[in-house]
Design an enzyme around this catalytic site. Structure first.
Site, PDB file in Angstrom:
ATOM      1  CE1 TYR A  26      -4.058   1.914   0.433  1.00 34.61           C
ATOM      2  CE2 TYR A  26      -2.726   3.391   1.513  1.00 34.61           C
ATOM      3  CZ  TYR A  26      -3.885   3.122   0.860  1.00 34.61           C
ATOM      4  OH  TYR A  26      -4.639   4.207   0.629  1.00 34.61           O
ATOM      5  CG  PHE A  47      -7.132  18.587 -24.228  1.00 34.53           C
ATOM      6  CD1 PHE A  47      -7.248  18.254 -25.359  1.00 34.53           C
ATOM      7  CD2 PHE A  47      -7.623  17.679 -23.008  1.00 34.53           C
ATOM      8  CE1 PHE A  47      -7.532  16.958 -25.809  1.00 34.53           C
ATOM      9  CE2 PHE A  47      -7.852  16.499 -23.360  1.00 34.53           C
ATOM     10  CZ  PHE A  47      -7.897  16.042 -24.724  1.00 34.53           C
ATOM     11  CB  THR A  48     -12.102  18.420 -23.909  1.00 39.34           C
ATOM     12  OG1 THR A  48     -11.285  17.384 -23.627  1.00 39.34           O
ATOM     13  CG2 THR A  48     -12.348  18.853 -25.278  1.00 39.34           C
ATOM     14  CG  ASP A  69      -1.194  18.542 -21.171  1.00 35.44           C
ATOM     15  OD1 ASP A  69      -0.417  17.544 -21.023  1.00 35.44           O
ATOM     16  OD2 ASP A  69      -2.125  18.586 -21.397  1.00 35.44           O
ATOM     17  CE  LYS A 125      -3.884  11.061 -24.250  1.00 40.39           C
ATOM     18  NZ  LYS A 125      -4.679  11.123 -22.916  1.00 40.39           N
ATOM     19  NE  ARG A 132     -11.682  15.922 -29.686  1.00 40.99           N
ATOM     20  CZ  ARG A 132     -11.672  15.750 -28.553  1.00 40.99           C
ATOM     21  NH1 ARG A 132     -10.492  15.743 -27.891  1.00 40.99           N
ATOM     22  NH2 ARG A 132     -12.741  15.506 -27.732  1.00 40.99           N
ATOM     23  CG  PHE A 139     -16.498  15.500 -26.524  1.00 37.04           C
ATOM     24  CD1 PHE A 139     -16.333  16.549 -25.753  1.00 37.04           C
ATOM     25  CD2 PHE A 139     -15.842  14.298 -26.121  1.00 37.04           C
ATOM     26  CE1 PHE A 139     -15.316  16.560 -24.743  1.00 37.04           C
ATOM     27  CE2 PHE A 139     -14.736  14.484 -25.224  1.00 37.04           C
ATOM     28  CZ  PHE A 139     -14.568  15.436 -24.571  1.00 37.04           C
TER      29      PHE A 139
HETATM   30  C1  P71 Z   1      -7.097  12.117 -26.275  1.00 31.77           C
HETATM   31  C2  P71 Z   1      -7.087  12.092 -24.969  1.00 31.77           C
HETATM   32  C3  P71 Z   1      -8.152  11.412 -24.102  1.00 31.77           C
HETATM   33  C4  P71 Z   1      -9.277  12.145 -24.293  1.00 31.77           C
HETATM   34  C5  P71 Z   1      -9.598  12.982 -23.143  1.00 31.77           C
HETATM   35  C6  P71 Z   1     -10.877  13.687 -23.560  1.00 31.77           C
HETATM   36  C7  P71 Z   1     -11.715  13.547 -24.455  1.00 31.77           C
HETATM   37  C8  P71 Z   1     -11.289  12.577 -25.744  1.00 31.77           C
HETATM   38  C9  P71 Z   1     -10.307  11.928 -25.555  1.00 31.77           C
HETATM   39  C10 P71 Z   1      -6.130  13.283 -23.010  1.00 31.77           C
HETATM   40  C11 P71 Z   1      -5.489  14.514 -22.827  1.00 31.77           C
HETATM   41  C12 P71 Z   1      -4.554  15.175 -23.741  1.00 31.77           C
HETATM   42  C13 P71 Z   1      -3.969  16.042 -23.147  1.00 31.77           C
HETATM   43  C14 P71 Z   1      -3.080  16.985 -24.022  1.00 31.77           C
HETATM   44  C15 P71 Z   1      -4.680  15.785 -20.870  1.00 31.77           C
HETATM   45  C16 P71 Z   1      -5.478  14.876 -21.148  1.00 31.77           C
HETATM   46  C17 P71 Z   1      -6.207  14.181 -20.443  1.00 31.77           C
HETATM   47  N1  P71 Z   1      -6.534  12.961 -24.488  1.00 31.77           N
HETATM   48  N2  P71 Z   1      -3.907  16.491 -21.927  1.00 31.77           N
HETATM   49  O1  P71 Z   1      -6.326  12.988 -27.171  1.00 31.77           O
HETATM   50  O2  P71 Z   1      -4.703  14.792 -24.800  1.00 31.77           O
HETATM   51  O3  P71 Z   1      -5.558  12.962 -20.109  1.00 31.77           O
HETATM   52  O4  P71 Z   1      -7.327  11.063 -20.812  1.00 31.77           O
HETATM   53  O5  P71 Z   1      -5.289  10.575 -19.176  1.00 31.77           O
HETATM   54  O6  P71 Z   1      -7.318  11.974 -18.413  1.00 31.77           O
HETATM   55  O7  P71 Z   1      -7.782  11.171 -27.059  1.00 31.77           O
HETATM   56  P1  P71 Z   1      -6.426  11.550 -19.447  1.00 31.77           P
END
Ligand code: P71
Length: 474
Positions: A85, A137-138, A228, A271, A395, A462
């Site tokens: 843990y 970013f969303t 980021d 990523k 997007r 979305f």
């Molecule tokens: C991508 C994603 C995943 C995603 C997130 C929201 C809507 C659709 C798909 C996530 C990112 C990202 C950047 C630049 C933070 C996050 C959040 N991307 N910054 O591109 O691209 O990270 O998904 O691990 O929570 O499909 P998280």
């Protein structure tokens, strides 16, 4: 003897071919369901590719997030999980990997990127403050808003133009930032929210010159910069290839220098870091770290696992090391560029220059006859799935959501459909199939009509929104 008409890609381009720096040890079968089955699946999914079952998808380019293939070393690391843990050995390995490659002093693990965004936003933003950044970013913007902040886009204008060939479309417009500082005062700005690469602009990079200049301005104004770093490795590849003076530097060195101009970073390790789940947040300031360490136990888990299993932290620590290898990054971005080159050669409208993780189709270029509030990019995602079972992601206006003040749709300049390429998963033949599918959808563009939204969630709409085709007679 006559020369064969069949040529490798390298021969066609007048160069020697390169190949991926790995071979395949395990495979996962995929297959394409019939056209009738796809039409039914799409209807059941409300014309939203997020709502499709993956078994109904042939080539899945919904996202490059958590979809990459781990190496044999990472899988071996999974077996080395220390599931204590507190104080797991894998945590210390992860901490060392972040310190070595990103250079920050203190690290807090989180279950994924948005967990880190939540913690940083809650600790570093006071209600009423502004958060400037190089395009939203969303999830990032949502967490900034939930913390009482207001995001302000200060990216260069070229980023909003899918046809601009600017090599660093992720760059910050320092004049826009100065304008904001003059308008609201530096004391009302929480921090600069910098992303490398910029996902919503098309995976576009930030130059080293720009981050250096940003650092100077932020030093003058006493503003911290948080990065980021989700696709920072890919950003480093563009600096290496396109910015004067970096061609002989390693990706690892470029990542580290870039981060040295920032005060901390958050990471979706799903990523660049080649794992299926994980994230982290790292800073240099001890007081901020202390606050983050207090908060992580509330929302994620103890500060030595932050929502990840020990085995996940081990795979991540190994992934960080693999991610910065030059041959890996070249083939990863090279595959994206390969698909982009095919489409450009066929005059298909895409965001240029091609970015690091995805091809972004310009839905306005496909469907100039579909107004933005009939969701051209959503339509394009649906059509591509229907044609060939290839899944991409909207997007555009759906992702942009509604303005919290007015309640109206936000109308973003970019109306795009993204095809994100998972790392180390698909081959060149898959890319050829995808390119041909896009061409078929492009050739049928004039017969295609838009969509109407029939269900709309309150946040991040979305993900779960549902649509119906608007019939030609309406
Ligand atoms: C991508 C994603 C995943 C995603 C997130 C929201 C809507 C659709 C798909 C996530 C990112 C990202 C950047 C630049 C933070 C996050 C959040 N991307 N910054 O591109 O691209 O990270 O998904 O691990 O929570 O499909 P998280």
């Amino acid at each position: 003897m006559s020369e064969s008409p069949i040529k490798t890609i390298g021969q066609q381009l007048g160069r020697r071919s390169w190949a991926e720096p790995w071979k395949i040890k395990m495979v996962e079968p995929i297959h394409m369901i019939s056209q009738e089955e796809r039409a039914k699946a799409l209807q059941e999914a409300g014309y939203n590719t997020f709502l499709l079952r993956s078994a109904d998808v042939y080539i899945d380019l919904l996202t490059d997030s958590g979809t990459s293939a781990m190496s044999d070393r990472q899988w071996a690391g999974i077996m080395m999980g220390d599931e204590a843990y507190a104080g797991s050995r894998n945590f210390y390995h992860l901490e060392a990997a972040v310190q070595t490659h990103y250079g920050y002093r203190y690290m807090v693990p989180t279950h994924q990127g948005r967990g880190a965004e939540h913690l940083l936003s809650q600790t570093a933003i006071k209600p009423g403050q502004y958060v400037p950044g190089n395009m939203y970013f969303t999830t990032t913007r949502l967490h900034q808003e939930l913390a009482g902040g207001t995001f302000v886009d200060v990216i260069i204008d070229e980023a909003h133009d899918p046809r601009s060939l600017h090599p660093f479309k992720g760059d910050v417009d320092l004049d826009k930032l100065r304008g904001l500082i003059q308008r609201v005062g530096a004391e009302n700005i929480a921090y600069f929210s910098l992303a490398g690469t910029v996902n919503m602009a098309g995976g576009q990079p930030v130059s080293m010159a720009n981050v250096r200049a940003l650092r100077e301005l932020c030093d003058e104004q006493g503003l911290p910069i948080y990065l980021d770093a989700t696709r920072m490795v890919e950003n480093a590849y563009f600096i290496q290839q396109q910015e004067a003076g970096f061609v002989d530097q390693s990706i690892a060195a470029i990542v580290k220098e870039f981060c040295s101009y920032t005060d901390g970073a958050w990471m979706s390790a799903k990523k660049d870091h080649l794992v299926n789940i994980g994230g982290w947040l790292a800073v240099n300031d001890h007081d901020l770290f202390d606050a983050l360490r207090n908060l992580v136990v509330v929302y994620e888990g103890l500060h030595t696992y932050g929502g990840m299993a020990g085995r996940d932290m081990e795979a991540l620590a190994i992934g960080i090391e693999e991610a910065v290898q030059d041959d890996h990054v070249r083939s990863r971005v090279g595959q994206v560029l390969y698909l982009g080159d095919l489409l450009l050669d066929w005059d298909i409208p895409i965001v240029q220059p091609v970015g690091g993780h995805a091809i972004f189709l310009d839905a306005r270029g496909f469907y100039p006859h579909i107004p933005q509030d009939q969701f051209p990019a959503q339509t394009l995602a649906a059509q591509l799935y229907l044609d060939s079972g290839v899944r991409g992601m909207e997007r555009g206006i759906v992702s942009a959501g509604r303005d919290p003040q007015t309640g109206d749709h936000r109308y973003p300049a970019l109306e795009l459909m993204r095809l994100a390429i998972p790392r180390r998963v698909y081959t060149q033949a898959h890319m050829d199939v995808v390119a041909e599918a896009i061409k078929a959808v492009y050739d049928a563009r004039q017969q295609t009509g838009g969509l109407r939204m029939v269900y709309e969630p309150k946040v991040l709409r979305f993900f779960q929104a549902r649509f119906e085709p608007i019939s030609a007679r309406e």
